[in-house]
Write a protein that holds these residues in place. Structure first.
Motif, mmCIF file in Angstrom:
data_model
loop_
_atom_site.group_PDB
_atom_site.id
_atom_site.type_symbol
_atom_site.label_atom_id
_atom_site.label_comp_id
_atom_site.label_asym_id
_atom_site.label_seq_id
_atom_site.Cartn_x
_atom_site.Cartn_y
_atom_site.Cartn_z
ATOM 1 N N ASP A 493 -23.535 -56.413 10.895
ATOM 2 C CA ASP A 493 -24.906 -56.449 11.405
ATOM 3 C C ASP A 493 -25.078 -57.572 12.419
ATOM 4 O OD1 ASP A 493 -25.527 -54.355 9.803
ATOM 5 O OD2 ASP A 493 -26.457 -55.545 8.208
ATOM 6 N N ARG A 494 -24.571 -58.763 12.066
ATOM 7 C CA ARG A 494 -24.701 -59.900 12.978
ATOM 8 C C ARG A 494 -23.958 -59.627 14.282
ATOM 9 N NH1 ARG A 494 -25.852 -64.939 10.445
ATOM 10 N NH2 ARG A 494 -27.269 -64.526 8.705
ATOM 11 N N LEU A 495 -22.795 -59.012 14.164
ATOM 12 C CA LEU A 495 -22.002 -58.721 15.364
ATOM 13 C C LEU A 495 -22.729 -57.736 16.268
ATOM 14 C CD1 LEU A 495 -19.384 -59.106 16.899
ATOM 15 C CD2 LEU A 495 -18.288 -57.429 15.437
ATOM 16 N N THR A 496 -23.379 -56.768 15.658
ATOM 17 C CA THR A 496 -24.138 -55.785 16.440
ATOM 18 C C THR A 496 -25.343 -56.430 17.112
ATOM 19 O OG1 THR A 496 -23.475 -54.167 14.766
ATOM 20 C CG2 THR A 496 -25.198 -53.502 16.302
ATOM 21 N N VAL A 497 -26.024 -57.290 16.372
ATOM 22 C CA VAL A 497 -27.251 -57.912 16.890
ATOM 23 C C VAL A 497 -26.936 -58.951 17.969
ATOM 24 C CG1 VAL A 497 -29.209 -59.386 16.244
ATOM 25 C CG2 VAL A 497 -28.528 -57.507 14.762
ATOM 26 N N HIS A 498 -25.872 -59.748 17.757
ATOM 27 C CA HIS A 498 -25.576 -60.856 18.670
ATOM 28 C C HIS A 498 -24.447 -60.523 19.639
ATOM 29 C CE1 HIS A 498 -27.465 -62.932 15.166
ATOM 30 N NE2 HIS A 498 -28.114 -63.551 16.149
ATOM 31 N N LYS A 499 -24.443 -59.306 20.143
ATOM 32 C CA LYS A 499 -23.362 -58.920 21.050
ATOM 33 C C LYS A 499 -23.380 -59.670 22.378
ATOM 34 C CE LYS A 499 -23.642 -54.375 20.766
ATOM 35 N NZ LYS A 499 -23.360 -52.950 20.981
ATOM 36 N N SER A 500 -24.466 -60.328 22.645
ATOM 37 C CA SER A 500 -24.558 -61.034 23.920
ATOM 38 C C SER A 500 -24.131 -62.497 23.817
ATOM 39 C CB SER A 500 -25.996 -60.953 24.456
ATOM 40 O OG SER A 500 -26.884 -61.506 23.493
ATOM 41 N N SER A 501 -23.786 -62.938 22.609
ATOM 42 C CA SER A 501 -23.342 -64.318 22.439
ATOM 43 C C SER A 501 -21.820 -64.363 22.322
ATOM 44 C CB SER A 501 -23.968 -64.920 21.178
ATOM 45 O OG SER A 501 -23.256 -66.066 20.763
ATOM 46 N N PRO A 502 -21.127 -65.112 23.191
ATOM 47 C CA PRO A 502 -19.648 -65.168 23.096
ATOM 48 C C PRO A 502 -19.180 -65.702 21.748
ATOM 49 C CG PRO A 502 -20.428 -66.226 25.122
ATOM 50 C CD PRO A 502 -21.640 -65.936 24.305
ATOM 51 N N GLU A 503 -19.871 -66.751 21.236
ATOM 52 C CA GLU A 503 -19.468 -67.321 19.940
ATOM 53 C C GLU A 503 -19.639 -66.303 18.817
ATOM 54 O OE1 GLU A 503 -21.567 -68.865 21.976
ATOM 55 O OE2 GLU A 503 -20.393 -70.589 22.660
ATOM 56 N N ALA A 504 -20.754 -65.547 18.873
ATOM 57 C CA ALA A 504 -21.014 -64.562 17.820
ATOM 58 C C ALA A 504 -20.005 -63.421 17.887
ATOM 59 C CB ALA A 504 -22.432 -64.012 17.952
ATOM 60 N N VAL A 505 -19.682 -62.980 19.097
ATOM 61 C CA VAL A 505 -18.731 -61.869 19.240
ATOM 62 C C VAL A 505 -17.373 -62.259 18.658
ATOM 63 C CG1 VAL A 505 -17.426 -60.497 20.921
ATOM 64 C CG2 VAL A 505 -19.875 -60.802 21.206
ATOM 65 N N THR A 506 -16.873 -63.433 19.063
ATOM 66 C CA THR A 506 -15.563 -63.831 18.533
ATOM 67 C C THR A 506 -15.656 -64.206 17.068
ATOM 68 O OG1 THR A 506 -15.941 -66.078 19.325
ATOM 69 C CG2 THR A 506 -14.660 -64.633 20.748
ATOM 70 N N GLY A 507 -16.667 -64.985 16.709
ATOM 71 C CA GLY A 507 -16.780 -65.465 15.321
ATOM 72 C C GLY A 507 -16.902 -64.344 14.319
ATOM 73 N N PHE A 508 -17.819 -63.409 14.583
ATOM 74 C CA PHE A 508 -18.019 -62.339 13.595
ATOM 75 C C PHE A 508 -16.915 -61.285 13.660
ATOM 76 C CE2 PHE A 508 -22.376 -64.071 13.645
ATOM 77 C CZ PHE A 508 -22.503 -64.308 12.278
ATOM 78 N N SER A 509 -16.269 -61.158 14.822
ATOM 79 C CA SER A 509 -15.104 -60.244 14.845
ATOM 80 C C SER A 509 -13.957 -60.853 14.035
ATOM 81 C CB SER A 509 -14.663 -59.956 16.282
ATOM 82 O OG SER A 509 -14.196 -61.141 16.910
ATOM 83 N N PHE A 510 -13.791 -62.187 14.125
ATOM 84 C CA PHE A 510 -12.801 -62.850 13.261
ATOM 85 C C PHE A 510 -13.139 -62.593 11.790
ATOM 86 C CE2 PHE A 510 -12.126 -66.439 16.607
ATOM 87 C CZ PHE A 510 -11.273 -65.620 17.320
ATOM 88 N N ALA A 511 -14.412 -62.737 11.463
ATOM 89 C CA ALA A 511 -14.844 -62.579 10.065
ATOM 90 C C ALA A 511 -14.585 -61.158 9.572
ATOM 91 C CB ALA A 511 -16.319 -62.930 9.935
ATOM 92 N N VAL A 512 -14.939 -60.173 10.400
ATOM 93 C CA VAL A 512 -14.722 -58.767 9.996
ATOM 94 C C VAL A 512 -13.220 -58.496 9.826
ATOM 95 C CG1 VAL A 512 -14.948 -56.365 10.737
ATOM 96 C CG2 VAL A 512 -16.863 -57.938 11.044
ATOM 97 N N ALA A 513 -12.419 -59.006 10.767
ATOM 98 C CA ALA A 513 -10.963 -58.802 10.664
ATOM 99 C C ALA A 513 -10.419 -59.447 9.397
ATOM 100 C CB ALA A 513 -10.275 -59.383 11.891
#
Length: 1943
Positions: A493-513
């Motif tokens: 959810d956070r990754l979908t909502v914060h797709k415009s933040s570079p930190e959120a994209v990398t951080g939450f993609s790391f978390a999901v992985a």
């Protein structure tokens, strides 16, 4: 060596030996003397003491080696401690004199050293007895040290340590002197001296107060200096010294007066921590120097100092203990994290420094928090860490809230806090991982805010922090699987909502992985739909990457990272998304080389960065796919994978030009791209990129010899290519140690970083080796070399030979062109690659090629063997042997061995010798070729020379020893006993070596010797050695100890245990290990060790050792084992959770008291186990189950309460399991109600085992009750928590199993008591009625399937038992005499259980049928997959069908049985009133079977519904039984057969079977197969019962047809009614189409199996020895009886015209064979009657049965054999009857029947007649035998063919004539002889006329016979005249006259 075994040295034997043998002889004598002195009487010792002292002292001058001098000193000390001490002063003086000697020659050095060692040993043993002599001695030793070599300094330090230990406080006058000497030695150039000095100072600080008071700072500084340039052993020793002193300074109470106490400053915790922190941050340099370095910007702290201080931190905290840490945790945590904080930027100024410091801090936290704190304290620590994370998060937020982005990212606060956060997050993850589900309350505690704190830092600007937070979430998910799905949802959810933040994209993609990586370690999984969400999101990220340049790189990386992580979910998930992944893979690369060229000409540095990132990510995703989804790699998929590969390789070849064009920003992305491509190509078959092999090989060669690589990556590159044994010997830094996590940074050198997660974010979802430790990928520049070397081996093996030669020549040129350190780097890479190539070729059985290839490979490898890098030598030695293996030519191998020999003989340098000795060892390891006799002597001689080489380091000696022992395996020709003695001596020497590796090798060698020659290994001394090293600080040594123990206890567990306890008691004073063997035995010590150890190999060995000990000793030491398990389980039981066992009012009195047993024992004395981990408690619970299983195979009293009590009274030492039942229940209860899910599962399993084993044991004091009844409250309380809503499905499933076992066990007779547990099942039933739509969305759908099926299975088991009890109860009512009493006693319980189930039976029946339909669908073959419902079944989804299958396999059998019983109870006649009103959200019942959803509205008739249900049950049963898998349980087979029995108990199913003959035949064939493949009597009996029911069904069908024909109006008269049954149309039984034939096959199979002698092919074959038939067992009798009953029923199924007659004959034949074989078993008085009866039966059978049956060869043969055997019996009555019966058989009209008997038996009868003729009958009985035999012979004459008849007559006539008497003899003959005469004459009168021609020719040829006959006739006539003087019929005489006058 036996001559050395005496109290005094055998000087005569000693004098005759050579130099080497003398040394061995002395060593053996000293070893023996040490044991002998302790066992010898003091008086005897004193008598010989003087001589013995002289002999021992004389040895001082014989240059003793280290092991000898140690033994010599020990023996002297023991001798004086046992004997008189009056001469000890002389001995001390002599030693001092030897030390004072001015002789400095090398030959005299061993004597001085021996004197030093002897002094130390004497003072250690005798202590204060020696008075004030120590001052002179110490002064003398210290004076000698000033001029001593390193070896001397080493021994002096150890000797001073012993002096201090022996004297204690008495040595105070010398403390300062010793301190000064030890200070200088602590920074000695020799590492061994530093270790010895540290040990000496450690001993000194026990009494020298100044060390931890006034001199504390200088001691600390000194230790920091000692760490500089240190090795691992020094760091261990010095850190122990520093940590211990600091701990003592903090907690010691200073002695002395008040004034002295005031003068000594108390040290605070802050000061101690600051002191350690100074060492960590500034090293050993002073403050001013450190400040100057800081100003200059140079680092002053070497890594080894930092690592040493890190270890000192751990020792410091460990010494203070867990309780201290718990109290001071906040201060400790704050200080440790501050080491990497912004207040000390020096420690983290570069990434390399930062990574190393973070490792050190993580190690301190892990070793202390993870190692010292119990679970409750760890939970408190987690809260403190969370608070620290929140504080750091606030700092970051404050910085981010002001200023622009550039200043934010560059802020020192953020940069410095990142490292603190990384350490805190990694420790938080590790802590929760180790706590497992016991951490659940912590996450539920909102005040801690654990999850929020972790997720909040995922947006941190630092990549390292984001990755650490993601890894922490991974650990939380693995530890608490119920949080996996919610965390995944939250991050998505956070990754979908914060797709415009570079930190959120990398951080939450790391978390999901990271969370996806956790799925494979969580058996319950995640919902299947998550895969689709993640795939969609990944696609979206990749597609939108180009929209915003600020996010391009992050979105590209995130998209491919999610796809790569998704692949780890396996084929079941990936198969649904594979097409989209392959499309993305295809699109990421240019379609053609032309497009790639176009790409090169446009774009800029940034676009290329993004492009390379995307392509590297795609390569990684495909690599992940190939690794985790091998099942999907079909030929079609591989073809779709291939097109982008050539383009990927093209890009690889052009990377260098792209790099030149766009500069350094592309350097890292290009290296990463290379690495990803290499990793993928390693996994793919080389054939897939065959066209690009040469291009790839060129790139690999360039990478391996690239000019810009400055670092030799030996420590990560070579271990995979070297043999583990060689690695351990050659490079101590590569050994597995407890400090490996921090020691690794010292392996790579100061210029290279340790592995860290930020170097490769893609590794976050890959499984790490150790599980809980964070992945540690190396920097890409190192990783790419590793991948290149590995790929080189594969590619080089598949290119043309010319290309290979060219490549190897290029590599050789590269080595030659480089110089110095650079050359070694290139050489290392090249040798690694060639080793990889040779290893691959050897593994794939390939060919190396021509002579040129051999030459090049040999040149490369030989260069490595002579390298100064020990690892390179190791890899080259491995390649050397692989080369010989690949060439596979004896001459070549011998040549290599000879080269090694020559080099070893000629070379003088250590490097060459070590390299070629390794090469020899490798050759031997892989080929064994050098074990031939011509090489063996050379090997041994060279190795001996190496071991004597004093210039080589210690490691080389151990190398020689290890290689020596390898060669020993091949040495069979030499004298075994001599060799064995040498081995044992060698082991003894190695055991005394201070090096842990050498000690470990010694233990391994003794382990091997014990394996093959156990009686030569002294078990007592070996076990003592193992006990001493059980808690060694060296992991390698502990592993060796446990590996050895594991082997020893398999054979001699009791002896090992006794030796360990004896040793612990004997060494009470001087041995105080962590493991308390003395009190709790070796078993308790190992359990304690298991709880402390973290090494997986070690823990596995401990468990195996304990399991072997339990198997051998649990029954004998029952109380000990149960107490150990109870202590482990009770030590940390949270009793507050189980204050009240059950709140029901009925549980007062005894039940309440018993329940309190579980809750009121927490105030007992302290347990030996303090706060054991949940994993240890799980193991203890498993041990309880094993103990019960062991007792099951032992004395029956273990499960008989009354017998156990009686035996206990007779002998109090007797111990039985049933007497410990309360403890068993208590342990199961504690485990089942724990916070840990794994422990709950183990507890429930224990409870299940207890219920099954003890349910039937009666309570002696209360007749009619069982012993378990008193614990019903405890069982209910243990089960109730498992049925709460938050309980995981696997725990609930196990609890359901226990519930059903409890209810069906019959323990509880009161229905109200039973209802409590029953109610738990009712609640579960309510929960599952909603079907798959209402399942929990926390886990995979298959987890819900498991829970639902477990509930249904439990209900099924209860229902089956309820029906059985009800049936048994009804039968007992029929037979009982007192109906009223029976009802009063039993009906309530038996009927009540059925009533309990009956309430829910309507619901249950629908659910059972739905489950069976699901199972039927899932077991369909794969070709019918298209016909399966698209949405799945009632309880499974189509996507998770594979996972669900296993759960159905576990449950279907009981559900099938229950469903069959329910259908039986309805009789298939009454429609189910609830049909169609199912509570299932998607009602699935067999009414809708085989219908598509579109036709779902069609309503079937009741008949169709019943038919479908019938076929469902029958189909499942037949499918299972006809293809029984090897893992099919007996329980399942029995349940399936019982279901078929139940099904056929009612008329309607029987009518279906009876009317469908093909169905019946198929079922019979399946049952026949079951009987053939399963030997269990119960299964065979159940199968026969089903067969009987099938035959009954067929009979009913035949009767019904006959009845309907009789009542048919159109039928003819009754006499002409058609007959029904088999054979009516065919006139016989047709195999495959005949029910009767199939039944006959099955029954005969049973009969022959039980009575093998019925099968003549078996008993008559030459290989089978004939044995006397055995009596049938009880089971066998039942089986035979059942088979015969079925046979007797078969005639009713046949028609008269058919095979009824033949079938009767077969029955007769079987019966006769049965008689033949089993009447011979009867002995005694009935023998005669039995033989006669048997022969009569056989004769009747032969005369009455059809010839078709009686002429069967095997049957005929058995009958003839029986007659032959009977003819040999002496009993006259048996002989008479035998002849009479044969007379009947010989007369049988059909020659086919009678002739075989005639041919076989006629000659025997004639022989018998001749015997009678010789001895003449003397009695009436013998006369009768003769008469009967003559009758048989006459019959033979009658039935014989014409051409043979004359021969038979010619045989018969002489016998008859021989019994005739002449006139004289007739008068005096006895009545018997007269009767014989009359009988013979009468027969002659009949035969003569019939065969006159034969008669005449015989008379003519034998005058004697003629004369005898005439004389007899005349005599007979005279006697007639005398008897009858007046004949009324004279014509009679003339007729006789005429008949007898043949001439």
């Amino acid at each position: 060596m036996e001559l050395a075994h005496s109290l005094l040295l055998n000087e005569e034997a000693y004098s005759h030996l050579g130099e080497v043998q003398k040394a061995e002889f002395i060593f053996e004598w000293l070893r023996y003397l040490e044991k002998l002195l302790l066992a010898t009487n003091r008086r005897d010792v004193r008598e010989k003491q003087k001589t013995l002292v002289e002999q021992l002292l004389s040895l001082l001058n014989s240059s003793p080696g280290p092991p000898t001098r140690k033994l010599l000193a020990k023996n002297l000390a023991i001798l004086y401690s046992i004997g008189d001490t009056f001469s000890v002063y002389e001995t001390i003086d002599k030693c001092n004199d030897l030390i004072r000697s001015k002789d400095d020659s090398p030959s005299y050095l061993p004597t001085k050293l021996a004197a030093v060692v002897c002094l130390g040993s004497l003072y250690k043993k005798l202590g204060r007895i020696l008075g004030n002599t120590f001052t002179d001695t110490v002064g003398n030793i210290l004076k000698a040290m000033k001029s001593a070599e390193s070896q001397g300094r080493y021994e002096i330090m150890l000797s001073l340590q012993n002096v201090l230990r022996g004297l204690g406080a008495a040595a105070t006058p010398c403390h300062r002197d010793i301190y000064k000497a030890a200070r200088s030695c602590l920074t000695d150039r020799s590492m061994a001296v530093r270790c010895a000095a540290a040990k000496c100072l450690l001993e000194l600080q026990n009494e020298a107060i100044f060390m931890w008071s006034t001199d504390l700072d200088s001691v600390a500084t000194l230790c920091f200096k000692a760490f500089e340039g240190s090795n691992y052993d020094v760091r261990i020793s010095v850190s122990k010294l520093l940590g211990t002193i600091l701990a003592k300074a903090l907690i010691s109470k200073h002695p002395g007066t008040a004034a002295s106490r005031q003068s000594i400053r108390r040290v605070s915790l802050e000061e101690v921590l600051e002191l350690l922190g100074t060492g960590f941050l500034r090293g050993s340099s002073g403050f001013l120097r450190a400040s100057g370095d800081m100003l200059k910007g140079t680092s002053s702290v070497s890594r080894d100092v930092r690592v040493g201080v890190t270890q000192a931190y751990v020792v410091f905290i460990s010494t203070l203990g867990g309780a201290w840490l718990e109290k001071n945790f906040a201060a400790f945590l704050s200080h440790i994290l501050s080491l990497v904080s912004q207040s000390h930027p020096k420690a983290t100024q570069t990434q390399i420094d930062a990574v190393c410091c973070r490792r050190c801090v993580s190690f301190i936290l892990r070793a202390t928090i993870g190692g010292l704190l119990g679970e409750k304290a760890q939970i408190a620590a987690v809260k403190d860490i969370c608070q620290a994370i929140w504080k750091l998060k606030k700092i970051v937020d404050a910085v981010l809230s002001d200023g622009n982005l550039e200043t934010q990212l560059g802020s020192t606060d953020i940069a410095a806090s990142q490292h603190m956060l990384v350490c805190a997050l990694q420790e938080l993850g590790s802590l929760i991982y180790s706590l497992g589900t016991t951490a659940a309350p912590l996450l539920q505690d909102s005040s801690a805010g654990l999850l929020d704190s972790v997720i909040s830092v995922i947006l941190h600007p630092s990549t390292s922090v984001r990755l650490a937070a993601a890894w922490c979430l991974h650990c939380i998910a693995v530890a608490l699987p119920s949080y996996l799905t919610p965390l995944l949802d939250r991050c998505l959810d956070r990754l979908t909502v914060h797709k415009s933040s570079p930190e959120a994209v990398t951080g939450f993609s790391f978390a999901v992985a990271a969370l996806l990586g956790a799925v494979k370690r969580c058996p319950l999984g995640i919902p299947h739909g998550k895969g689709k969400i993640i795939m969609t999101l990944a696609e979206d990220l990749l597609c939108s990457a180009a929209q915003n340049s600020r996010l391009s790189a992050q979105r590209t990386q995130a998209g491919w990272l999610l796809i790569a992580a998704l692949m780890t979910l396996g084929p079941a998930v990936v198969s649904h998304h594979l097409a989209r992944v392959l499309l993305l893979w295809k699109c990421v690369f240019p379609a053609s080389p032309k497009d790639l060229e176009t790409e090169k000409s446009r774009g800029d540095s940034f676009t290329w960065q993004v492009t390379l990132e995307g392509r590297a990510g795609a390569l990684c995703a495909i690599k992940s796919f190939v690794s985790h989804c091998g099942d999907l790699l079909t030929e079609e998929v591989i073809q779709r994978l291939l097109p982008p590969l050539p383009c990927a390789v093209d890009l690889l070849t052009q990377l260098s030009s792209i790099l030149k064009t766009y500069g350094s920003p592309l350097k890292t992305p290009s290296v990463v791209y290379r690495q990803r491509l290499y990793e993928l190509l390693i996994l793919l078959p080389p054939e897939t990129y065959e066209g690009n092999l040469c291009a790839v090989l060129q790139e690999l060669a360039a990478d391996l010899t690239a000019p810009d690589i400055q670092v030799a990556a030996s420590t990560f590159l070579l271990p995979s290519l070297c043999h583990q044994d060689d690695l351990l010997i050659l490079s101590p830094v590569l050994q597995e140690t407890d400090h490996r996590f921090i020691e690794e940074q010292l392996l790579l050198g100061s210029g290279v970083a340790c592995g860290s997660l930020e170097y490769d974010p893609y590794s976050i979802f890959e499984k790490d080796v150790k599980g809980d430790s964070v992945p540690k990928p190396l920097p890409p520049t190192l990783s790419v070399i590793s991948s290149a070397a590995k790929l080189f081996g594969i590619v080089c093996a598949h290119v043309e030979e010319a290309q290979r030669i060219l490549t190897l020549e290029q590599l050789l040129d590269s080595i030659k062109r480089t110089k110095g350190a650079r050359q070694q780097v290139v050489q290392l890479h090249v040798v690694s690659s060639v080793s990889s190539f040779l290893k691959y070729v050897a593994g794939s059985k390939g060919s190396l090629g021509t002579e040129e290839m051999r030459r090049l490979a040999l040149t490369l490898v030989m260069g490595g063997l002579e390298s100064s890098n020990p690892l390179l030598r190791c890899a080259a030695a491995e390649a050397w042997a692989r080369l010989a293996q690949v060439v596979d030519d004896g001459t070549f191998t011998a040549g290599l061995a000879q080269i090694s020999f020559d080099k070893l003989i000629s070379a003088r340098d250590v490097v060459t010798r070590t390299g070629y000795s390794l090469a020899l060892g490798s050759l031997n390891r892989y080929l064994g070729g050098i074990s031939s006799s011509q090489h063996l002597n050379s090997c041994i001689g060279i190795l001996y020379a190496l071991s004597q080489d004093n210039t080589s380091p210690d490691v080389q000696v151990s190398t020689s020893c290890a290689t020596f022992f390898e060669i020993h395996d091949l040495c069979n020709s030499t004298s075994v006993s001599t060799f064995r003695t040498s081995c044992l001596l060698g082991c003894a020497v190695m055991q005394d070596n201070p090096n842990c590796l050498v000690q470990a090798q010694a233990i391994s060698c003794l382990q091997q010797l014990h394996m093959f020659a156990p009686r030569y290994v002294n078990l007592s001394s070996l076990v003592s050695c193992l006990c001493v090293n059980l808690c060694s600080p060296y992991l390698l040594l502990r592993r060796a100890v446990l590996a050895c123990l594991r082997q020893l206890v398999q054979r001699e567990a009791a002896e090992v245990s006794e030796h360990a306890v004896m040793f612990a008691k004997d060494r009470r004073q001087e041995w105080t290990p962590d493991a308390n063997i003395r009190e709790f035995g070796l078993e308790g010590a190992l359990l304690t060790l298991l709880d402390k150890e973290t090494d997986h190999i070690l823990c596995h060995d401990i468990k195996e050792t304990l399991n072997h000990m339990l198997t051998s000793m649990a029954v004998e030491k029952l109380s000990l084992w149960l107490k150990l398990c109870k202590d482990v389980l009770a030590a940390s039981a949270d009793f507050s959770t189980v204050i009240c066992v059950d709140t029901m009012q009925e549980e007062e009195g005894d039940k309440g008291d018993d329940a309190s047993v579980l809750t009121t024992r927490n105030h007992e004395k302290s347990h030996p186990f303090t706060n054991p981990r949940w994993a240890t408690r799980v193991f203890a619970a498993e041990c309880v189950c094993r103990i019960i299983n062991q007792c099951e195979n032992a004395n029956i009293a273990h499960f008989d309460f009354a017998l156990a009590q009686d035996m206990k009274k007779k002998d109090s030492r007797n111990d039985f399991l049933v007497l410990h039942l309360a403890d068993l229940i208590r342990m199961a209860f504690m485990a089942a109600t724990d916070h840990s899910d794994q422990l709950r599962l183990s507890g429930l399993e224990t409870l299940l085992v207890v219920i099954r084993q003890f349910a039937a044991i009666p309570e002696p004091e209360f007749p009619g009750h069982v012993i378990l009844e008193q614990y019903q409250a405890n069982v209910g309380a243990a089960l109730r928590p498992a049925f709460t809503s938050e309980t995981p499905p696997d725990v609930t499933a196990k609890a359901c199993q226990v519930c059903s076992a409890w209810i069906t066990s019959g323990v509880v007779s009161d229905l109200n008591d039973l209802r409590r547990v029953h109610q738990l099942l009712v609640s579960s039933l309510t929960k599952i009625q909603a079907g798959k739509e209402a399942v929990s969305h926390l886990y995979n759908e298959s987890a819900s399937t498991m829970e639902i099926l477990a509930v249904l299975k439990a209900w099924a088991e209860v229902y089956v038992i309820a029906v059985q009890r009800h049936k048994n109860h009804k039968q007992s009512l029929k037979t009982t005499t007192c109906l009223e009493e029976s009802v009063r006693n039993g009906s309530y319980a038996s009927d009540g259980l059925l009533e309990l189930v009956y309430t829910d039976l309507g619901t249950l029946s629908r659910l059972w049928l739905a489950a069976l339909q699901d199972f039927a669908l899932l077991t369909l073959p794969s070709e019918f997959a298209s016909q399966l419902p698209a949405e799945g079944g009632a309880f499974y989804t189509a996507e998770t069908s594979e996972n669900a299958k296993w759960h159905y396999y576990n449950s279907w059998a009981h559900i099938l049985h229950a469903t069959a019983l329910w259908l039986t109870s309805t009789g298939f006649v009454v429609a189910d009133p609830d049909e169609g009103a199912s509570d299932l959200s998607r009602p699935v019942t067999p009414t809708s079977m085989c219908q598509s959803s579109s036709s779902g509205t069609t309503v079937k008739s009741p008949e169709d519904v019943y038919t479908d249900r019938f076929h469902l049950i029958l189909g499942i049963s037949v499918e299972f039984l006809c293809s029984l898998r090897s893992d099919a349980t007996m329980e399942s087979i029995t349940a399936c057969l019982n279901a078929l029995q139940a099904l056929l108990d009612v008329p309607w199913p029987r009518s279906k079977i009876g009317s469908d003959q093909d169905l019946g035949i198929e079922l019979l064939n399946v049952l026949h197969r079951v009987i053939l493949t399963r030997e269990s009597p119960s299964i065979q009996l159940a199968s026969l019962e089903v067969v009987r029911q099938i035959i009954c069904a067929a009979q009913e069908h035949v009767r019904e047809k006959r009845r309907s024909a009789e009542v048919d109006d159109g039928a003819a008269e009754k006499e002409t009614l058609p007959e029904f049954g088999e054979g009516k149309d065919t006139g016989g039984l047709v195999p495959g189409k005949s029910l009767v034939f199939a039944t006959l096959e099955l029954c005969v199979c049973i009969l022959v199996r039980q009575l093998p002698e019925l099968n003549p092919k078996l008993t008559g074959s030459p290989g089978v020895k004939a044995t006397k038939p055995q009596m049938l067992s009880e089971d066998g009798s039942r089986l035979v009886s059942a088979a015969l009953v079925i046979l007797s029923e078969l005639p009713a199924v046949c028609s008269p015209e058919g095979m009824l007659y033949s079938f009767t004959q077969i029955c007769k034949a079987v019966y006769i064979m049965f008689l033949i074989d089993h009447f011979s078993l009867v002995d005694g008085t009935q023998q005669e009657l039995d033989e006669i009866s048997l022969l009569t039966a056989i004769t009747v059978f032969i005369l009455s049965a059809s010839p078709e049956v009686t002429i069967i060869p095997c049957l005929q043969k058995r009958c003839i054999e029986k007659f032959k055997a009977t003819l040999q019996i002496k009993d006259p009555m048996v002989q008479i009857k035998t002849y009479q019966l044969l007379h009947s058989i010989f007369q049988y009209p059909n020659p086919a029947v009678s002739y075989p008997y005639i041919y076989s038996l006629a000659s025997i009868i004639v022989e018998k007649l001749q015997e009678i003729y010789k001895r003449k009958p003397e009695s009436t009985t013998e006369l009768q035998i003769f008469q009967e035999s003559i009758k048989v012979l006459e019959t033979l004459v009658t039935v014989a063919e014409e051409q043979h008849r004359s021969q038979l007559v010619a045989c018969l006539l002489p016998i008859l004539i021989s019994f005739l008497l002449d006139q004289n003899a007739l008068g005096s003959a006895t009545s018997t002889m007269r009767n014989l005469h009359d009988f013979a004459l009468q027969n002659l009168m009949q035969i003569g006329p019939q065969y006159s021609s034969v008669f005449k020719s015989l008379m003519a040829s034998s005058p004697a016979l003629k004369a005898r006959l005439e004389s007899a006739v005349k005599g007979n006539q005279e006697s007639i005249k005398v008897k009858i003087p007046t004949s009324k019929n004279p014509g009679k005489n003339s007729s006789i006259q005429l008949k007898t006058n043949f001439l």
